[in-house]
Structure formats: C-alpha cells, structure tokens
Design an enzyme around this catalytic site. Sequence first.
Site, mmCIF file in Angstrom:
data_model
loop_
_atom_site.group_PDB
_atom_site.id
_atom_site.type_symbol
_atom_site.label_atom_id
_atom_site.label_comp_id
_atom_site.label_asym_id
_atom_site.label_seq_id
_atom_site.Cartn_x
_atom_site.Cartn_y
_atom_site.Cartn_z
ATOM 1 N N GLN A 1 0.806 -1.217 0.000
ATOM 2 C CA GLN A 1 0.000 0.000 0.000
ATOM 3 C C GLN A 1 0.843 1.274 0.000
ATOM 4 O O GLN A 1 0.335 2.352 -0.301
ATOM 5 C CB GLN A 1 -0.946 -0.005 1.201
ATOM 6 C CG GLN A 1 -1.962 -1.137 1.114
ATOM 7 C CD GLN A 1 -2.935 -1.150 2.277
ATOM 8 O OE1 GLN A 1 -2.683 -1.816 3.268
ATOM 9 N NE2 GLN A 1 -4.026 -0.426 2.184
ATOM 10 N N TRP B 1 -4.996 2.997 11.817
ATOM 11 C CA TRP B 1 -4.739 2.853 10.392
ATOM 12 C C TRP B 1 -5.182 4.150 9.731
ATOM 13 O O TRP B 1 -6.356 4.462 9.822
ATOM 14 C CB TRP B 1 -5.518 1.654 9.820
ATOM 15 C CG TRP B 1 -5.251 1.485 8.365
ATOM 16 C CD1 TRP B 1 -5.905 2.081 7.316
ATOM 17 C CD2 TRP B 1 -4.204 0.691 7.787
ATOM 18 N NE1 TRP B 1 -5.331 1.703 6.130
ATOM 19 C CE2 TRP B 1 -4.291 0.858 6.386
ATOM 20 C CE3 TRP B 1 -3.198 -0.135 8.311
ATOM 21 C CZ2 TRP B 1 -3.404 0.221 5.500
ATOM 22 C CZ3 TRP B 1 -2.334 -0.762 7.431
ATOM 23 C CH2 TRP B 1 -2.448 -0.588 6.045
ATOM 24 N N HIS C 1 1.009 -9.275 4.477
ATOM 25 C CA HIS C 1 -0.152 -8.396 4.327
ATOM 26 C C HIS C 1 -0.601 -8.455 2.855
ATOM 27 O O HIS C 1 -0.512 -7.480 2.128
ATOM 28 C CB HIS C 1 0.187 -6.969 4.773
ATOM 29 C CG HIS C 1 -1.006 -6.121 5.123
ATOM 30 N ND1 HIS C 1 -1.176 -5.517 6.354
ATOM 31 C CD2 HIS C 1 -2.096 -5.779 4.401
ATOM 32 C CE1 HIS C 1 -2.307 -4.834 6.369
ATOM 33 N NE2 HIS C 1 -2.888 -4.962 5.194
ATOM 34 N N ASN D 1 -1.918 -10.830 8.211
ATOM 35 C CA ASN D 1 -2.930 -9.798 8.381
ATOM 36 C C ASN D 1 -4.264 -10.271 7.814
ATOM 37 O O ASN D 1 -4.372 -10.561 6.630
ATOM 38 C CB ASN D 1 -2.512 -8.515 7.650
ATOM 39 C CG ASN D 1 -3.529 -7.401 7.835
ATOM 40 O OD1 ASN D 1 -3.628 -6.833 8.912
ATOM 41 N ND2 ASN D 1 -4.303 -7.110 6.794
ATOM 42 N N GLU D 2 -5.265 -10.366 8.678
ATOM 43 C CA GLU D 2 -6.657 -10.561 8.275
ATOM 44 C C GLU D 2 -6.899 -11.713 7.306
ATOM 45 O O GLU D 2 -7.277 -11.507 6.144
ATOM 46 C CB GLU D 2 -7.194 -9.261 7.648
ATOM 47 C CG GLU D 2 -7.107 -8.078 8.577
ATOM 48 C CD GLU D 2 -7.824 -6.858 8.034
ATOM 49 O OE1 GLU D 2 -8.198 -6.847 6.850
ATOM 50 O OE2 GLU D 2 -8.022 -5.910 8.793
ATOM 51 N N GLU E 1 -5.093 -2.421 14.089
ATOM 52 C CA GLU E 1 -5.671 -1.464 13.127
ATOM 53 C C GLU E 1 -7.006 -0.968 13.633
ATOM 54 O O GLU E 1 -7.769 -1.729 14.240
ATOM 55 C CB GLU E 1 -5.943 -2.103 11.753
ATOM 56 C CG GLU E 1 -4.750 -2.224 10.862
ATOM 57 C CD GLU E 1 -5.088 -2.811 9.490
ATOM 58 O OE1 GLU E 1 -6.200 -2.579 8.980
ATOM 59 O OE2 GLU E 1 -4.231 -3.524 8.956
ATOM 60 N N ASN F 1 -7.767 -6.239 14.262
ATOM 61 C CA ASN F 1 -8.072 -5.092 13.406
ATOM 62 C C ASN F 1 -9.581 -4.904 13.432
ATOM 63 O O ASN F 1 -10.319 -5.844 13.144
ATOM 64 C CB ASN F 1 -7.679 -5.355 11.952
ATOM 65 C CG ASN F 1 -6.173 -5.438 11.761
ATOM 66 O OD1 ASN F 1 -5.402 -5.166 12.679
ATOM 67 N ND2 ASN F 1 -5.753 -5.807 10.564
ATOM 68 N N ARG G 1 3.893 -0.119 13.000
ATOM 69 C CA ARG G 1 3.534 -1.411 12.413
ATOM 70 C C ARG G 1 3.635 -1.309 10.896
ATOM 71 O O ARG G 1 2.932 -0.512 10.269
ATOM 72 C CB ARG G 1 2.107 -1.805 12.820
ATOM 73 C CG ARG G 1 1.688 -3.083 12.144
ATOM 74 C CD ARG G 1 0.257 -3.528 12.436
ATOM 75 N NE ARG G 1 -0.009 -4.659 11.584
ATOM 76 C CZ ARG G 1 -1.105 -4.835 10.857
ATOM 77 N NH1 ARG G 1 -2.100 -3.968 10.912
ATOM 78 N NH2 ARG G 1 -1.224 -5.879 10.073
ATOM 79 N N TYR H 1 -12.944 -1.944 12.757
ATOM 80 C CA TYR H 1 -13.296 -0.638 12.207
ATOM 81 C C TYR H 1 -14.690 -0.170 12.577
ATOM 82 O O TYR H 1 -14.933 1.006 12.741
ATOM 83 C CB TYR H 1 -13.165 -0.665 10.671
ATOM 84 C CG TYR H 1 -11.724 -0.642 10.210
ATOM 85 C CD1 TYR H 1 -10.955 -1.797 10.216
ATOM 86 C CD2 TYR H 1 -11.130 0.551 9.806
ATOM 87 C CE1 TYR H 1 -9.622 -1.766 9.829
ATOM 88 C CE2 TYR H 1 -9.804 0.591 9.415
ATOM 89 C CZ TYR H 1 -9.047 -0.563 9.420
ATOM 90 O OH TYR H 1 -7.736 -0.525 9.043
ATOM 91 N N GLU I 1 -5.512 1.968 -1.405
ATOM 92 C CA GLU I 1 -6.558 1.305 -0.624
ATOM 93 C C GLU I 1 -7.139 0.134 -1.425
ATOM 94 O O GLU I 1 -8.336 0.041 -1.664
ATOM 95 C CB GLU I 1 -7.613 2.339 -0.215
ATOM 96 C CG GLU I 1 -8.782 1.845 0.617
ATOM 97 C CD GLU I 1 -8.459 0.960 1.823
ATOM 98 O OE1 GLU I 1 -7.386 1.109 2.419
ATOM 99 O OE2 GLU I 1 -9.299 0.099 2.136
ATOM 100 N N TRP I 2 -6.263 -0.777 -1.864
ATOM 101 C CA TRP I 2 -6.670 -2.021 -2.519
ATOM 102 C C TRP I 2 -7.679 -1.766 -3.640
ATOM 103 O O TRP I 2 -7.409 -0.931 -4.495
ATOM 104 C CB TRP I 2 -7.166 -3.024 -1.472
ATOM 105 C CG TRP I 2 -6.185 -3.226 -0.330
ATOM 106 C CD1 TRP I 2 -6.354 -2.838 0.969
ATOM 107 C CD2 TRP I 2 -4.870 -3.826 -0.396
ATOM 108 N NE1 TRP I 2 -5.240 -3.175 1.706
ATOM 109 C CE2 TRP I 2 -4.328 -3.779 0.910
ATOM 110 C CE3 TRP I 2 -4.100 -4.411 -1.418
ATOM 111 C CZ2 TRP I 2 -3.055 -4.278 1.221
ATOM 112 C CZ3 TRP I 2 -2.840 -4.911 -1.110
ATOM 113 C CH2 TRP I 2 -2.333 -4.841 0.183
#
Length: 518
Positions: free
Chosen positions: A28, A432, A131, A176-177, A382, A316, A85, A318, A439-440
């Site tokens: 990213q 984050w 990631h 990650n995730e 995150e 993580n 991180r 949100y 952003e993907w």
Amino acid sequence: MVVPTTLTPVVAKLPKDFLWGFATAAFQIEGSTDVDGRGKSIWDDFSRQPGKTLDGGNGDVATNSYELWKEDIALLKAYGVKSYRFSIAWARIIPLGGRNDPVNPKGIEYYSKFIDALLAAGIIPFVTLYHWDLPQALHDRYGGWLNREIVEDYTNYAKVCFRAFGGRVKHWLTMNEPWCVSILGYGRGVFAPGRSSDRNRSPEGDSSTEPWIVGHNVILAHAYAVKAYREEFKSTQRGIIGITLNGDWALPYDDSPANVEAAQHALDVAIGWYADPIYLGHYPEFMQEMLGERLPAFTTEELAVVKGSSDFYGMNTYTTNLCKAGGDDEFQGRVEYTFTRPDGTQLGTQAHCAWLQTYPQGFRALLNYLYKRYRLPIYVTENGFAVKNENSLTIEQAIQDHDRVEYFRGMTAAAVAAIVEDGVDIRAYFPWSLLDNFEWADGYDTRFGVTYVDYATQKRYPKESAKFLAKFFRENIANDLPKYREPPNLQSVLNYVRSAFLRLRGSSGTALVGTAKA
Ligand code: GBH
C-alpha cells in the site's frame, strides 16, 4: 458524535509500556515494484487490470515510501509514536517465494536499514510478515494459498526473516486478516488473485470451496511459522509472535431470537473461523454445520500445532454491524448487515466506504467479548476511518478531518473504558494509517491516513487527526504508573457482553453504555 459517558471525567492513564503507533502495509505504500530484485506479487498485475480498482490505480508508486522512508520515520518521530507497524514484502526477500528459491540480499538490506533507523529514532518495529502480497511465482507454480505446499514455503520465508531481523524485531505478526485473504481473494474475487465462481469476474474459481481451503492453509502456515519461531528463535531472540484478525462487533438488528443468534453467527464466521482453532483448538460448531465437508479438517498432529499458536490476540477492527438472520451469504454466516436501525436512523457517522460507520460502543463491546472468550492480552493493530469524499477536497480542507477526529476520540475513549472500567488487558493501539495510501480495490479514491498525501508531489501533510492522536497518547500514557494488571471481574464482563444483545433500542442511542449526543 457519540461519546461513552461512563468514563470518569479525568481520563485514567494508560500503563507506561502501552504501545501506540501507526500502521501501514508494504504494497500500500512502497511503490518501486521492480527495483532491487523484487519479485512480482499477486497484487502487481491484478491492480493493473482494468476494472479491478475503482480509479484504475495500482501499486507502482503508491506513497513512494520505498524511497521516502526517511521522511516516513521523521513523521513518526514528530507524532511521538512508540512503535510502527509495517509489513515486509515476501517477494523482496525471496523473489520467487519458495523454500528452494534464492534469498535476495538487497531485500534483506532494505528492511535491515529501515529497522535500524526506526530503532535509532526510538521507535519499536512491529512487523507483519504477510499483508496480502503473495509472490506471484507461488500462485503460478501451485495455486498459492490453495495448495498445502504454501505451508512449508511460508514457514521458510518467516524463518529467513527471524534470522535476518529477529535480533532487533521483538514483535511479529504472521498474517494480516486471513478472512480477507480467503473471502475477498477466493470467494468474492474483489482482491488478488480475484478468483470467484462469478464468471463475469473471473474465468476460474469456486467460491463454495476455495475460501475454506485457503483459510485452512493460512492457519497452518501461521501455526508452523510460530512453531519454528518458538523452537528455533524465541529462546535467544525473546520476542512475541501472533496473528492479527479482522472483525467488527455484531449487534442484533432487534431482540428477536433469530437476530440475536444471527449476530453470534456473524462473529463465528468473521472471527471464530480463525480465532477458535488458534485459541480454542476447533472450528466453530456453526461453521461445521453450515459447511459440512467443505470445511477441511485438521489432523491431530496439526491441531496440536494450531492450538495456542498466538501469544496474544491481534485485532483489526473498524465498525459495528446490525445483523439480521437470512440470505445465503456464507461469508457472513448467512447474515445480512445493515447500519439502519429499525426506526430508520443510522448507527453512526457514514465513512467514504459503504461498510464503515463510527460506533465506539461496539469497539468496547468487542474488546470485552474477545477478552472473555480468548483470555489473552489484546493488541489493537488497526482501527481507522475514511472521511466521506475527502479525495474531492482541497488539501487545506482535507486536513481538517473532523469526522476522523471524532472517530478516534470515541475509539480511544472506548479503549480506555475497556481497560480501566472493564479490566480488559489491552497492550497496543495502532490507528490505520500513517499515510493515505493504496486502498486495494478502492485505489487512491479512499483515504485512511492521518497524514494527507498529495500524490502529484508525494508531499505529506499532517491532518488534525494525527495531532489529536499524538496529543491523546502524550497526555494519557503514564511515565510512572506500573502496568495495569488487575484481573477482570468475569461476571461484569459477562453481563456487559450480554447487554450488547439486549439493549439496542431505536434512535435513543443508548446502546451498551450511557451516551450523550455531543
Ligand atoms: C484493513 O482491512 C486492511 O488490513 C488494510 O490493509 C486496509 O487498508 C484497511 O483495512 C482499510 O480498508 O465485504 O467487500 O464489503 C479492513 C477490514 C474487512 C474492511 C472486510 C472491509 C468488508 C469488505 N475489511 N470489509 S466487503
């Protein structure tokens, strides 16, 4: 804005060894995708294909952090963080990815000097090994995460990193995730490698089986890498290692039994799919019922490696979803998500992404739920917010990021309440993200940074939210207090979590904790 009011007016201090800092991920921010011997990752070509990212953006330049790393460290220092991180790009370390493929000295050198510079600035490196940027060569060679081969190759890559950096890095995240890796990469097909049953999206893939196979292999790869760390490195390097899972709080849409159950099913698939085997030693019962033979089984020997394979709970998170039973979306546990309450009001402030609204009470409830269920210290790796339409503002306007400030005001208060009032053992908080970045599937249209990046010049501009967080942690981490370690009162935690399922009521905004409209 909703502020938990159960906090005492003088905000309690966080313990002095509480870690805070910002988070990023290699693909990213780095750019420079074809320098210094880096191999391709699955995101390289995927993001270049028309239609895969909203604005056609790819990772070729990103925030150019591969070149501007000294600026990034200066920024971290200016914000006063204790930790940073970031993730290592597998394909920079082993360009072709596999255990018999050559290690790239330039890749090692790059992260090595970066880690040295962080330490020289007094910043603790918190390193993610994976990631989402799988070496393309492994995808081409045997299907990447679909193949059990990946377990040995990932473990080898992790060991190369422990050997090269473990003398200096004491905080490791294996993955990650994994929910995103499996579901978004092999189920919905919106993330690389983009496989899906939807033939408008992908020429190949099977969304009914592949995500569960991928998830299984991710768990094994994580677990065998941790085993290697514990057996070969931990006694000399003395670090901690764990996985970080995404997961948002789930509230029943109303108090009908079906919707109360739906909220638990949502948590089982979003979180329990990974957390239950890793911390408790089995897949959630609900997933076994839902998937039958499509859910792979662990051998006894594998299970012994998987269970207990994380030193802490990496989280993580949100947002919070209102959950309604129904629909056939297995990726959400056959549960429908909404932010609209039965009376038509919204749960919180809408972000730029459809999936994200501000709801700090949900963060507090989730922290309680996870601590009660998995009984390990929690590292929040995150948490963040993308202000609606920020990308269409001028820089001067964008850095006045009011909704992001209010998001972090609520989230930090919720975390403090969870620590001080509920006795949850939280040891770190990483907003984050340090920078606006790639952003993907959203490309560069969605901005999550506390620092604005002007992509035309690559200049960085601190937003109000960066100042808010820097001040919050400057004022709230104690220099002298010993670490808060009182065991939680289990019954109160239990009641608290139960109340999450019972107290959601229309627009009154009184869910979970006493709230006030600011
Ligand atoms: C994190 O994922 C990532 O780790 C980070 O790289 C990323 O930049 C950041 O969030 C911001 O997005 O079902 O398709 O509607 C966040 C967790 C879980 C959020 C899945 C979006 C719904 C996607 N994500 N969720 S979809």
